[in-house]
Design a protein around this motif. Structure first.
Motif, mmCIF file in Angstrom:
data_model
loop_
_atom_site.group_PDB
_atom_site.id
_atom_site.type_symbol
_atom_site.label_atom_id
_atom_site.label_comp_id
_atom_site.label_asym_id
_atom_site.label_seq_id
_atom_site.Cartn_x
_atom_site.Cartn_y
_atom_site.Cartn_z
ATOM 1 N N SER A 1 1.034 -1.285 0.040
ATOM 2 C CA SER A 1 0.036 -0.217 0.030
ATOM 3 C C SER A 1 0.936 1.094 0.184
ATOM 4 N N ILE A 2 0.266 2.297 -0.282
ATOM 5 C CA ILE A 2 0.927 3.690 -0.230
ATOM 6 C C ILE A 2 0.130 4.617 0.575
ATOM 7 N N HIS A 3 0.773 5.613 1.091
ATOM 8 C CA HIS A 3 0.027 6.844 1.782
ATOM 9 C C HIS A 3 0.943 7.905 1.743
ATOM 10 N N GLY A 4 0.093 9.149 1.273
ATOM 11 C CA GLY A 4 0.828 10.271 1.016
ATOM 12 C C GLY A 4 0.589 11.350 2.282
ATOM 13 N N LEU A 5 1.632 12.090 2.443
ATOM 14 C CA LEU A 5 1.563 13.053 3.393
ATOM 15 C C LEU A 5 2.664 14.187 3.069
ATOM 16 N N GLY A 6 2.103 15.590 3.195
ATOM 17 C CA GLY A 6 2.735 16.727 3.209
ATOM 18 C C GLY A 6 2.371 17.655 4.048
ATOM 19 N N GLU A 7 3.101 19.135 3.983
ATOM 20 C CA GLU A 7 2.599 20.163 4.691
ATOM 21 C C GLU A 7 1.180 20.443 4.506
ATOM 22 N N ASN A 8 0.920 20.536 3.153
ATOM 23 C CA ASN A 8 -0.376 20.864 2.998
ATOM 24 C C ASN A 8 -1.746 19.884 2.736
ATOM 25 N N TYR A 9 -1.069 18.587 2.916
ATOM 26 C CA TYR A 9 -2.241 17.568 2.407
ATOM 27 C C TYR A 9 -1.879 16.330 3.334
ATOM 28 N N MET A 10 -2.983 15.480 3.397
ATOM 29 C CA MET A 10 -2.672 14.231 4.089
ATOM 30 C C MET A 10 -3.838 13.288 3.507
ATOM 31 N N ASP A 11 -3.088 12.163 2.828
ATOM 32 C CA ASP A 11 -4.428 10.958 2.325
ATOM 33 C C ASP A 11 -5.122 10.651 3.220
ATOM 34 N N GLU A 12 -6.419 10.447 3.211
ATOM 35 C CA GLU A 12 -7.260 10.103 4.250
ATOM 36 C C GLU A 12 -6.918 8.781 4.613
ATOM 37 N N ALA A 13 -6.442 7.690 3.820
ATOM 38 C CA ALA A 13 -6.476 6.384 4.095
ATOM 39 C C ALA A 13 -5.234 5.749 3.215
ATOM 40 N N GLU A 14 -4.672 4.750 3.654
ATOM 41 C CA GLU A 14 -3.801 4.050 2.655
ATOM 42 C C GLU A 14 -4.348 3.647 1.374
ATOM 43 N N TYR A 15 -3.502 3.667 0.419
ATOM 44 C CA TYR A 15 -4.485 2.875 -0.793
ATOM 45 C C TYR A 15 -3.632 1.525 -1.032
ATOM 46 N N PHE A 16 -4.351 0.378 -1.154
ATOM 47 C CA PHE A 16 -3.813 -0.761 -1.338
ATOM 48 C C PHE A 16 -3.950 -1.202 -2.853
ATOM 49 N N PHE A 17 -2.706 -1.571 -3.354
ATOM 50 C CA PHE A 17 -2.584 -1.935 -4.812
ATOM 51 C C PHE A 17 -3.496 -3.149 -4.963
ATOM 52 N N GLU A 18 -4.261 -3.233 -5.850
ATOM 53 C CA GLU A 18 -5.148 -4.382 -6.326
ATOM 54 C C GLU A 18 -4.182 -5.562 -6.956
ATOM 55 N N ASP A 19 -3.201 -5.077 -7.802
ATOM 56 C CA ASP A 19 -2.397 -6.159 -8.326
ATOM 57 C C ASP A 19 -0.855 -5.549 -8.627
ATOM 58 N N ARG A 20 0.051 -6.575 -8.915
ATOM 59 C CA ARG A 20 1.301 -6.357 -8.808
ATOM 60 C C ARG A 20 2.001 -5.201 -9.984
ATOM 61 N N LEU A 21 0.965 -5.094 -11.166
ATOM 62 C CA LEU A 21 1.096 -4.414 -12.149
ATOM 63 C C LEU A 21 0.843 -2.607 -11.756
ATOM 64 N N SER A 22 -0.211 -2.657 -10.997
ATOM 65 C CA SER A 22 -0.380 -1.224 -10.607
ATOM 66 C C SER A 22 0.633 -0.737 -9.746
ATOM 67 N N LEU A 23 1.099 -1.510 -8.901
ATOM 68 C CA LEU A 23 2.248 -1.286 -8.231
ATOM 69 C C LEU A 23 3.699 -0.970 -9.114
ATOM 70 N N VAL A 24 3.878 -1.708 -9.748
ATOM 71 C CA VAL A 24 5.134 -1.561 -10.795
ATOM 72 C C VAL A 24 4.980 -0.143 -11.542
ATOM 73 N N SER A 25 3.700 0.070 -11.919
ATOM 74 C CA SER A 25 3.446 1.501 -12.549
ATOM 75 C C SER A 25 3.655 2.434 -11.808
ATOM 76 N N PHE A 26 3.091 2.619 -10.636
ATOM 77 C CA PHE A 26 3.505 3.499 -9.441
ATOM 78 C C PHE A 26 4.918 3.747 -9.282
ATOM 79 N N LEU A 27 5.559 2.785 -8.987
ATOM 80 C CA LEU A 27 7.087 3.057 -8.817
ATOM 81 C C LEU A 27 7.926 3.514 -10.035
ATOM 82 N N TRP A 28 7.360 2.860 -11.198
ATOM 83 C CA TRP A 28 8.278 3.281 -12.266
ATOM 84 C C TRP A 28 7.845 4.947 -12.585
ATOM 85 N N ASP A 29 6.876 5.278 -12.064
ATOM 86 C CA ASP A 29 6.501 6.731 -12.450
ATOM 87 C C ASP A 29 7.000 7.623 -11.423
ATOM 88 N N ASN A 30 7.474 7.007 -10.239
ATOM 89 C CA ASN A 30 8.093 7.627 -9.253
ATOM 90 C C ASN A 30 9.606 7.323 -9.123
#
Length: 100
Positions: free
Chosen positions: A53-82
């Motif tokens: 899962s991922i969770h974002g936090l910054g000075e002006n924002y905080m994600d309400e909850a963790e986001y759980f990846f449904e599949d490995r492909l989505s996780l790979v895509s997220f990490l590739w983008d970042n």
């Protein structure tokens, strides 16, 4: 451990414990790296059962909850983008000789 090609991400995920910290209270491994789009940080978490899962936090924002990846492909895509921010955090987190 750097992301240079998409196949590197599988190696990183399979060996996540080598770069991550342990959260005994939450019973999960986690790794923090910059969220360059929103100016904060991402926390990538791993739970037993191969759940990430991922969770974002910054000075002006905080994600309400963790986001759980449904599949490995989505996780790979997220990490590739970042990958640039992730690679930078890995270089700082572990000795240079291991960051190759």
């Amino acid at each position: 451990m750097q992301i240079r090609k998409k196949t590197d991400i599988d190696t990183i995920l399979d060996n996540f414990s080598s770069i991550a910290e342990w959260d005994a209270q939450g019973k999960k491994l986690y790794f923090i790296f910059p969220d360059r789009k929103r100016g904060g940080q991402w926390t990538l978490m791993y739970y037993t059962g191969d759940r990430f899962s991922i969770h974002g936090l910054g000075e002006n924002y905080m994600d309400e909850a963790e986001y759980f990846f449904e599949d490995r492909l989505s996780l790979v895509s997220f990490l590739w983008d970042n990958r640039s921010a992730f690679n930078s955090a890995v270089r700082q987190a572990i000795p240079d000789k291991l960051a190759t």
